[in-house]
Enzyme design. Structure first.
Site, PDB file in Angstrom:
ATOM      1  N   PHE A 111      34.368  19.430  -6.414  1.00 57.88           N
ATOM      2  CA  PHE A 111      33.056  18.955  -5.990  1.00 57.88           C
ATOM      3  C   PHE A 111      33.079  18.797  -4.460  1.00 57.88           C
ATOM      4  O   PHE A 111      32.732  17.758  -3.908  1.00 57.88           O
ATOM      5  CB  PHE A 111      32.676  17.612  -6.653  1.00 57.88           C
ATOM      6  CG  PHE A 111      32.757  17.617  -8.153  1.00 57.88           C
ATOM      7  CD1 PHE A 111      31.707  18.098  -8.922  1.00 57.88           C
ATOM      8  CD2 PHE A 111      33.902  17.141  -8.805  1.00 57.88           C
ATOM      9  CE1 PHE A 111      31.787  18.089 -10.322  1.00 57.88           C
ATOM     10  CE2 PHE A 111      33.978  17.129 -10.191  1.00 57.88           C
ATOM     11  CZ  PHE A 111      32.924  17.602 -10.954  1.00 57.88           C
ATOM     12  N   ASP A 154      33.138  24.236  -5.699  1.00 55.54           N
ATOM     13  CA  ASP A 154      31.785  23.710  -5.856  1.00 55.54           C
ATOM     14  C   ASP A 154      30.978  24.727  -6.656  1.00 55.54           C
ATOM     15  O   ASP A 154      31.272  25.921  -6.628  1.00 55.54           O
ATOM     16  CB  ASP A 154      31.133  23.464  -4.484  1.00 55.54           C
ATOM     17  CG  ASP A 154      30.027  22.408  -4.554  1.00 55.54           C
ATOM     18  OD1 ASP A 154      30.261  21.259  -4.124  1.00 55.54           O
ATOM     19  OD2 ASP A 154      28.932  22.738  -5.049  1.00 55.54           O
ATOM     20  N   ASN A 166      32.009  26.039 -12.038  1.00 59.29           N
ATOM     21  CA  ASN A 166      31.734  24.762 -12.680  1.00 59.29           C
ATOM     22  C   ASN A 166      33.071  24.018 -12.784  1.00 59.29           C
ATOM     23  O   ASN A 166      34.025  24.524 -13.372  1.00 59.29           O
ATOM     24  CB  ASN A 166      31.141  25.018 -14.061  1.00 59.29           C
ATOM     25  CG  ASN A 166      30.861  23.714 -14.796  1.00 59.29           C
ATOM     26  OD1 ASN A 166      31.585  22.723 -14.670  1.00 59.29           O
ATOM     27  ND2 ASN A 166      29.803  23.718 -15.576  1.00 59.29           N
ATOM     28  N   ASP A 170      35.213  14.320  -6.407  1.00 57.56           N
ATOM     29  CA  ASP A 170      34.064  13.580  -5.868  1.00 57.56           C
ATOM     30  C   ASP A 170      32.776  14.088  -6.501  1.00 57.56           C
ATOM     31  O   ASP A 170      31.937  14.700  -5.838  1.00 57.56           O
ATOM     32  CB  ASP A 170      34.027  13.734  -4.332  1.00 57.56           C
ATOM     33  CG  ASP A 170      32.913  12.909  -3.700  1.00 57.56           C
ATOM     34  OD1 ASP A 170      32.427  11.963  -4.348  1.00 57.56           O
ATOM     35  OD2 ASP A 170      32.536  13.214  -2.556  1.00 57.56           O
ATOM     36  N   CYS A 202      29.916   7.811  -8.072  1.00 59.11           N
ATOM     37  CA  CYS A 202      28.780   7.239  -7.340  1.00 59.11           C
ATOM     38  C   CYS A 202      27.642   6.847  -8.277  1.00 59.11           C
ATOM     39  O   CYS A 202      26.514   6.675  -7.840  1.00 59.11           O
ATOM     40  CB  CYS A 202      28.298   8.205  -6.252  1.00 59.11           C
ATOM     41  SG  CYS A 202      27.759   9.791  -6.892  1.00 59.11           S
TER      42      CYS A 202
HETATM   43  N1  SAH Z   1      32.880  15.632  -1.526  1.00 57.65           N
HETATM   44  C1  SAH Z   1      31.650  15.942  -0.820  1.00 57.65           C
HETATM   45  C2  SAH Z   1      30.403  15.486  -1.541  1.00 57.65           C
HETATM   46  C3  SAH Z   1      30.286  15.996  -2.954  1.00 57.65           C
HETATM   47  S1  SAH Z   1      28.687  15.864  -3.617  1.00 57.65           S
HETATM   48  C4  SAH Z   1      31.691  15.307   0.566  1.00 57.65           C
HETATM   49  O1  SAH Z   1      32.541  14.455   0.835  1.00 57.65           O
HETATM   50  O2  SAH Z   1      30.858  15.688   1.386  1.00 57.65           O
HETATM   51  C5  SAH Z   1      28.910  16.633  -5.166  1.00 57.65           C
HETATM   52  C6  SAH Z   1      29.031  18.133  -5.110  1.00 57.65           C
HETATM   53  O3  SAH Z   1      29.305  18.584  -6.431  1.00 57.65           O
HETATM   54  C7  SAH Z   1      27.795  18.897  -4.664  1.00 57.65           C
HETATM   55  O4  SAH Z   1      28.127  19.718  -3.583  1.00 57.65           O
HETATM   56  C8  SAH Z   1      27.383  19.744  -5.878  1.00 57.65           C
HETATM   57  O5  SAH Z   1      26.938  21.035  -5.512  1.00 57.65           O
HETATM   58  C9  SAH Z   1      28.660  19.817  -6.652  1.00 57.65           C
HETATM   59  N2  SAH Z   1      28.559  19.968  -8.116  1.00 57.65           N
HETATM   60  C10 SAH Z   1      27.687  19.369  -8.951  1.00 57.65           C
HETATM   61  N3  SAH Z   1      27.971  19.666 -10.233  1.00 57.65           N
HETATM   62  C11 SAH Z   1      29.061  20.479 -10.213  1.00 57.65           C
HETATM   63  C12 SAH Z   1      29.862  21.119 -11.215  1.00 57.65           C
HETATM   64  N4  SAH Z   1      29.577  20.952 -12.515  1.00 57.65           N
HETATM   65  N5  SAH Z   1      30.902  21.872 -10.828  1.00 57.65           N
HETATM   66  C13 SAH Z   1      31.200  22.012  -9.516  1.00 57.65           C
HETATM   67  N6  SAH Z   1      30.488  21.438  -8.530  1.00 57.65           N
HETATM   68  C14 SAH Z   1      29.442  20.673  -8.865  1.00 57.65           C
END
Ligand code: SAH
Length: 389
Positions: free
Chosen positions: A223, A244, A271, A292, A332
């Site tokens: 993420f 991501d 995913n 995250d 979060c």
């Molecule tokens: N770690 C980052 C913030 C992450 S926000 C920082 O510090 O800036 C969460 C992220 O997860 C987003 O970019 C979103 O596109 C991604 N996301 C959401 N669902 C997801 C999934 N099922 N698999 C992979 N990525 C995902």
């Protein structure tokens, strides 16, 4: 014109929660605006009221006042005063200048990216006040520009129009922000939220320091969005893979890697649930994993499902970490409490047959303050875990 609450609504305001749901309101003005809030008689506070919104009442001043607008602008002054030292000290800082109800500024978020401000005012009563807001921000902060990022779908619930428009100056497409040892580019007009997740800023810097000198081999930033956790740890690892599901996020992450000359980052669009399952089945091992995820529990009813999802990813991560490896993990969702979060992590460690030490229990960055009586303000949990055996 005033807003009359049910006894339950009255109790809520007396207990210093600023939100009252529509079901706890007896009498509502027909149009959004700023109104006194009362029980049977006396004024309990002043609020931004919106008959179209489920959260009909958002109190910004507890008790009565003859000049509610002055009270509102005083809240803004106090929010800015809390951050002004950091704002002035570092022209490249990424800072949250206003954190909505936690600063008694209903639905108002103001983030500063190297002194380009991005505003999101998701309460209808702000709409006629935006020019005055911009004037006050210019006077106190002298920013390069101010942009209203009013493109979020949540605005429709408030009956508000969606648009992106400059409130002052000429906002650029991107701004370059400094964060500890790294710099990153923020897409002011199209990035997620206001452009970046500043609530994790202090945790990213913290993690970068914690891994210093340890010489990790392989890491995963799951993420990862624009790659900021990965960049903070990259000098101390052989390779970090940023994962991501958003292609746009990974384009930004690549650009940020180039900006920091970090040649050891790779990028995978996937995913996270599928990818972690496949990697675990393939017997992959790592020294550092960052998780995250976005909020899995947007509503209270989703809490159980969210806890299962959090457990799944944390369990897989713990199984793939070598002894001595670190897991930096966050949630979060405010519907998942801190106690729930650590209980879930304990179960994941037990199921993974791993002895795990908690190296740090942290929360959101200091410029996202918490109110004791408003649990919604206390949403980010961040743990740094070390697998011992
Ligand atoms: N770690 C980052 C913030 C992450 S926000 C920082 O510090 O800036 C969460 C992220 O997860 C987003 O970019 C979103 O596109 C991604 N996301 C959401 N669902 C997801 C999934 N099922 N698999 C992979 N990525 C995902």
């Amino acid at each position: 014109m005033k807003t009359v609450l049910t006894p339950r609504g009255v109790r809520r305001v007396l207990a210093r929660h600023p939100w009252v749901w529509r079901s706890d309101v007896v009498d509502l003005p027909p149009k959004p605006g700023i109104y006194p809030v009362t029980g049977k008689r006396e004024t309990l506070g002043w609020a931004m009221v919106n008959p179209l919104s489920q959260i009909s009442v958002r109190v910004f001043h507890f008790g009565d006042t003859g000049d509610p607008l002055a009270a509102l602008w005083k809240n803004l002054d106090q929010a800015l005063a809390y951050r002004i030292g950091a704002y002035r000290a570092d022209p490249e800082a990424g800072l949250r200048l206003a954190f909505a109800e936690a600063d008694l500024l209903p639905g108002l978020v103001i983030d500063s990216y190297a002194r380009h401000l991005v505003v999101q005012a998701h309460a209808a009563a702000w709409e006629p006040l935006l020019d005055e807001l911009a004037r006050r921000l210019q006077e106190t902060l002298k920013p390069h520009s101010i942009l209203a990022r009013h493109d979020s779908p949540v605005r429709e619930k408030e009956g508000l129009p969606r648009y992106v428009r400059p409130l002052a100056g000429d906002p650029p497409e991107t701004a370059v922000v400094g964060e500890g040892r790294i710099r990153y580019q923020v897409n002011l007009r199209a990035g997620q939220k206001t452009g970046a997740f500043l609530d994790q800023r202090d945790n990213r810097i913290f993690l970068g320091r914690e891994v210093e000198g340890r010489g990790y081999r392989r890491g995963l930033d799951v993420f990862g969005y624009q790659g900021l956790f990965a960049l903070q740890v990259s000098p101390h690892a052989e390779s970090i893979e940023v994962i991501d599901s958003s292609a746009a996020a990974l384009v930004a992450a690549r650009e940020n890697a180039a900006l920091n000359r970090a040649g050891n980052l790779t990028f995978t669009e996937a995913n996270a649930f599928d990818l972690l399952r496949e990697r675990e089945r393939a017997g992959e091992e790592y020294d550092l994993i960052i998780l995250d995820p976005p909020a899995f529990a947007a509503r209270k009813a989703d809490r159980e499902k969210a806890l299962r999802a959090y457990k799944e990813i944390n369990l897989r991560a713990l199984k793939m970490l070598r002894p001595g490896g670190l897991l930096a993990t966050a949630s979060c969702s405010h519907h998942v409490s801190e106690a729930d979060f650590y209980e879930m992590l304990s179960q994941a460690a037990a199921d993974a047959h791993r002895l795990v030490r908690i190296r740090a229990r942290r929360g959101q960055a200091w410029d996202h303050p918490l109110l004791l009586t408003v649990p919604e303000t206390h949403y980010l949990k961040f743990a740094l875990l070390e697998v011992l055996a």
